[in-house]
Design an enzyme around this catalytic site. Structure first.
Site, PDB file in Angstrom:
ATOM      1  CG  ASP A  32     126.570  64.036 -37.740  1.00  0.00           C
ATOM      2  OD1 ASP A  32     126.996  64.405 -36.630  1.00  0.00           O
ATOM      3  OD2 ASP A  32     127.156  63.187 -38.451  1.00  0.00           O
ATOM      4  CE1 TYR A  37     131.557  61.218 -42.161  1.00  0.00           C
ATOM      5  CE2 TYR A  37     129.678  62.675 -41.872  1.00  0.00           C
ATOM      6  CZ  TYR A  37     130.442  61.611 -41.452  1.00  0.00           C
ATOM      7  OH  TYR A  37     130.080  60.925 -40.312  1.00  0.00           O
ATOM      8  CG  HIS A  99     135.006  61.614 -37.293  1.00  0.00           C
ATOM      9  ND1 HIS A  99     134.756  62.170 -38.516  1.00  0.00           N
ATOM     10  CD2 HIS A  99     134.286  60.478 -37.285  1.00  0.00           C
ATOM     11  CE1 HIS A  99     133.916  61.404 -39.191  1.00  0.00           C
ATOM     12  NE2 HIS A  99     133.626  60.373 -38.463  1.00  0.00           N
ATOM     13  CG  LEU A 200     117.192  53.567 -40.878  1.00  0.00           C
ATOM     14  CD1 LEU A 200     116.741  54.226 -42.184  1.00  0.00           C
ATOM     15  CD2 LEU A 200     115.970  53.082 -40.088  1.00  0.00           C
ATOM     16  CB  THR A 246     114.392  60.214 -52.235  1.00  0.00           C
ATOM     17  OG1 THR A 246     113.805  59.403 -51.205  1.00  0.00           O
ATOM     18  CG2 THR A 246     115.343  59.381 -53.094  1.00  0.00           C
ATOM     19  CG  ASN A 253     113.863  58.055 -42.938  1.00  0.00           C
ATOM     20  OD1 ASN A 253     113.017  57.244 -43.295  1.00  0.00           O
ATOM     21  ND2 ASN A 253     115.135  57.928 -43.244  1.00  0.00           N
TER      22      ASN A 253
HETATM   23  N1  LIG Z   1     130.695  58.888 -36.201  1.00  0.00           N
HETATM   24  C1  LIG Z   1     130.864  58.024 -37.152  1.00  0.00           C
HETATM   25  O1  LIG Z   1     131.900  57.368 -37.258  1.00  0.00           O
HETATM   26  C2  LIG Z   1     129.772  57.802 -38.149  1.00  0.00           C
HETATM   27  C3  LIG Z   1     129.779  56.661 -38.933  1.00  0.00           C
HETATM   28  C4  LIG Z   1     128.748  56.488 -39.850  1.00  0.00           C
HETATM   29  C5  LIG Z   1     127.741  57.431 -39.945  1.00  0.00           C
HETATM   30  N2  LIG Z   1     127.771  58.555 -39.179  1.00  0.00           N
HETATM   31  C6  LIG Z   1     126.743  59.601 -39.302  1.00  0.00           C
HETATM   32  O2  LIG Z   1     125.481  59.013 -39.144  1.00  0.00           O
HETATM   33  C7  LIG Z   1     124.673  59.320 -40.287  1.00  0.00           C
HETATM   34  C8  LIG Z   1     123.670  58.232 -40.452  1.00  0.00           C
HETATM   35  O3  LIG Z   1     124.307  56.972 -40.658  1.00  0.00           O
HETATM   36  P1  LIG Z   1     123.746  55.958 -41.682  1.00  0.00           P
HETATM   37  O4  LIG Z   1     123.783  56.601 -42.976  1.00  0.00           O
HETATM   38  O5  LIG Z   1     124.393  54.680 -41.565  1.00  0.00           O
HETATM   39  O6  LIG Z   1     122.226  55.839 -41.182  1.00  0.00           O
HETATM   40  P2  LIG Z   1     121.111  54.823 -41.491  1.00  0.00           P
HETATM   41  O7  LIG Z   1     119.870  55.626 -41.394  1.00  0.00           O
HETATM   42  O8  LIG Z   1     121.261  53.604 -40.644  1.00  0.00           O
HETATM   43  O9  LIG Z   1     121.327  54.305 -42.976  1.00  0.00           O
HETATM   44  C9  LIG Z   1     121.130  55.171 -44.034  1.00  0.00           C
HETATM   45  C10 LIG Z   1     120.839  54.358 -45.290  1.00  0.00           C
HETATM   46  O10 LIG Z   1     119.614  53.653 -45.154  1.00  0.00           O
HETATM   47  C11 LIG Z   1     118.831  53.774 -46.320  1.00  0.00           C
HETATM   48  N3  LIG Z   1     117.560  54.423 -45.951  1.00  0.00           N
HETATM   49  C12 LIG Z   1     117.351  55.678 -45.478  1.00  0.00           C
HETATM   50  N4  LIG Z   1     116.050  55.876 -45.237  1.00  0.00           N
HETATM   51  C13 LIG Z   1     115.421  54.720 -45.552  1.00  0.00           C
HETATM   52  C14 LIG Z   1     114.068  54.316 -45.526  1.00  0.00           C
HETATM   53  N5  LIG Z   1     113.104  55.122 -45.112  1.00  0.00           N
HETATM   54  N6  LIG Z   1     113.784  53.051 -45.931  1.00  0.00           N
HETATM   55  C15 LIG Z   1     114.751  52.214 -46.352  1.00  0.00           C
HETATM   56  N7  LIG Z   1     116.048  52.547 -46.413  1.00  0.00           N
HETATM   57  C16 LIG Z   1     116.384  53.791 -46.007  1.00  0.00           C
HETATM   58  C17 LIG Z   1     119.639  54.629 -47.296  1.00  0.00           C
HETATM   59  O11 LIG Z   1     120.374  53.761 -48.141  1.00  0.00           O
HETATM   60  P3  LIG Z   1     120.185  53.840 -49.729  1.00  0.00           P
HETATM   61  O12 LIG Z   1     120.002  55.280 -50.056  1.00  0.00           O
HETATM   62  O13 LIG Z   1     121.449  53.225 -50.222  1.00  0.00           O
HETATM   63  O14 LIG Z   1     118.964  53.011 -49.979  1.00  0.00           O
HETATM   64  C18 LIG Z   1     120.635  55.333 -46.433  1.00  0.00           C
HETATM   65  O15 LIG Z   1     121.871  55.571 -47.039  1.00  0.00           O
HETATM   66  C19 LIG Z   1     125.681  59.524 -41.398  1.00  0.00           C
HETATM   67  O16 LIG Z   1     125.183  60.267 -42.477  1.00  0.00           O
HETATM   68  C20 LIG Z   1     126.740  60.290 -40.654  1.00  0.00           C
HETATM   69  O17 LIG Z   1     126.343  61.634 -40.479  1.00  0.00           O
HETATM   70  C21 LIG Z   1     128.771  58.737 -38.277  1.00  0.00           C
END
Ligand SMILES: NC(=O)c1ccc[n+]([C@@H]2O[C@H](COP(=O)([O-])OP(=O)(O)OC[C@H]3O[C@@H](n4cnc5c(N)ncnc54)[C@H](OP(=O)(O)O)[C@@H]3O)[C@@H](O)[C@H]2O)c1
Length: 292
Positions: A32, A37, A99, A200, A246, A253
């Protein structure tokens, strides 16, 4: 669309490349991206390296990117799409999303502000005008599907009713503290894919990853809290996006399994409600620094 998606909202360009590579190696086949970005080039670089290394072909990968708010005017849609495709190094896209439903002042400044710091919106193009331009990308074979992001059920209904090509996907924030059940029910009934971001809780602590119900279930089923949250999302019929940075987290995941029914129902009964990202109300993303 593979249910497990890798999200590329990663501010650091070098980390974007390594994280995308690690996600592909761990098995993610759904990427995605977004013009906003500002790292489509890095994602494309990692993707091309993954394809060149063998074992994966373009048709195995599902790539999404998104039209930014400053490109809502119909005449700006195809050029913005082609520019994204060029940065990603691809010949076609699997999915192109609007978006957010908010049109900003057109131009190169992604975050246009007035003198008092307020967002400069654009009233010239309606969301339906933008949608018609998206439909013509599908007509011309440039992308296989189109959809919407950061949209409410009411706004989705308006487009859904008028659209010649119906939205295939809606991407919104969703997790046990923001289940968006009504929107999900509409999507399931009408064959629209509900794609959850922040499964998450954006990794914010304290937060979902430390919710006592989730932690207790994780201990019981011998999975991590992250794995329980991702499994719940898939089990309720959504696709999801997560952003491991990582190798270890990419593998963690990707390795999810079905929850026992009682655990699934316990999560459905969580009463906490919290929206983490206000983008759906303003069009301004919660997690991208201003001016970058
Ligand atoms: N449409 C929109 O407006 C919109 C908005 C936001 C996001 N998105 C999309 O959705 C994607 C996912 O969103 P999100 O990044 O918020 O998803 P998320 O999976 O809820 O949060 C990701 C964060 O959680 C932590 N993480 C990941 N795996 C983990 C694990 N196994 N254990 C503990 N912590 C873990 C990491 O933070 P740390 O690395 O800091 O520890 C990572 O940055 C984005 O990359 C983007 O593509 C879209």
């Amino acid at each position: 669309m593979p249910a497990l998606g890798f999200g590329t909202l990663i501010p650091d360009p070098a980390v974007t490349i390594t994280a995308t590579r690690d996600a592909l190696e761990a098995g993610f086949r759904h990427l995605d991206c977004a013009e906003r970005y500002r790292n489509e080039r890095e994602v494309g670089e990692a993707l091309q390296a993954g394809l060149a290394a063998g074992g994966i072909s373009r048709s195995d990968i599902f790539v999404t990117t998104k039209l930014w708010n400053t490109n809502h005017r119909p005449e700006r849609v195809a050029p913005a799409f082609e520019a994204s495709l060029d940065r990603l190094g691809l010949e076609y896209l699997d999915l192109y999303l609007i978006h957010t439903p908010f049109a900003f002042q057109p131009g190169d400044e992604q975050d246009p502000r007035d003198q008092s710091g307020g967002v400069v919106y654009d009233n010239e193009a309606t969301l339906l005008d933008t949608w018609r331009a998206m439909e013509s990308l599908v007509d011309h074979g440039r992308c296989r599907a189109i959809g919407l992001s950061d949209i409410t059920l009411n706004e989705l209904l308006r487009i859904y009713e008028s659209a010649r090509i119906k939205p295939a996907v809606v991407q919104v924030e969703a997790h046990p503290h923001l289940p968006e059940t009504e929107l999900l029910e509409f999507c399931i009934e009408n064959g629209v894919v509900f794609l959850a971001f922040a499964p998450l809780g954006h990794g914010i602590r304290p937060g979902l990853l430390e919710d006592p119900v989730i932690s207790a279930i994780a201990a019981r089923v011998e999975k991590t809290t992250a794995q329980v949250l991702l499994a719940w999302a898939v089990q309720r019929g959504t696709a999801l996006l997560t952003t491991p940075k990582t190798v270890a987290r990419a593998r963690e995941n990707f390795d999810i399994s079905m929850l026992p029914e009682d655990a699934f129902n316990e999560i459905n009964r969580i009463q906490t409600r919290q929206r983490l990202n206000e983008v759906v109300k303003t069009g301004v993303p919660g997690f991208i620094a201003r001016g970058k």
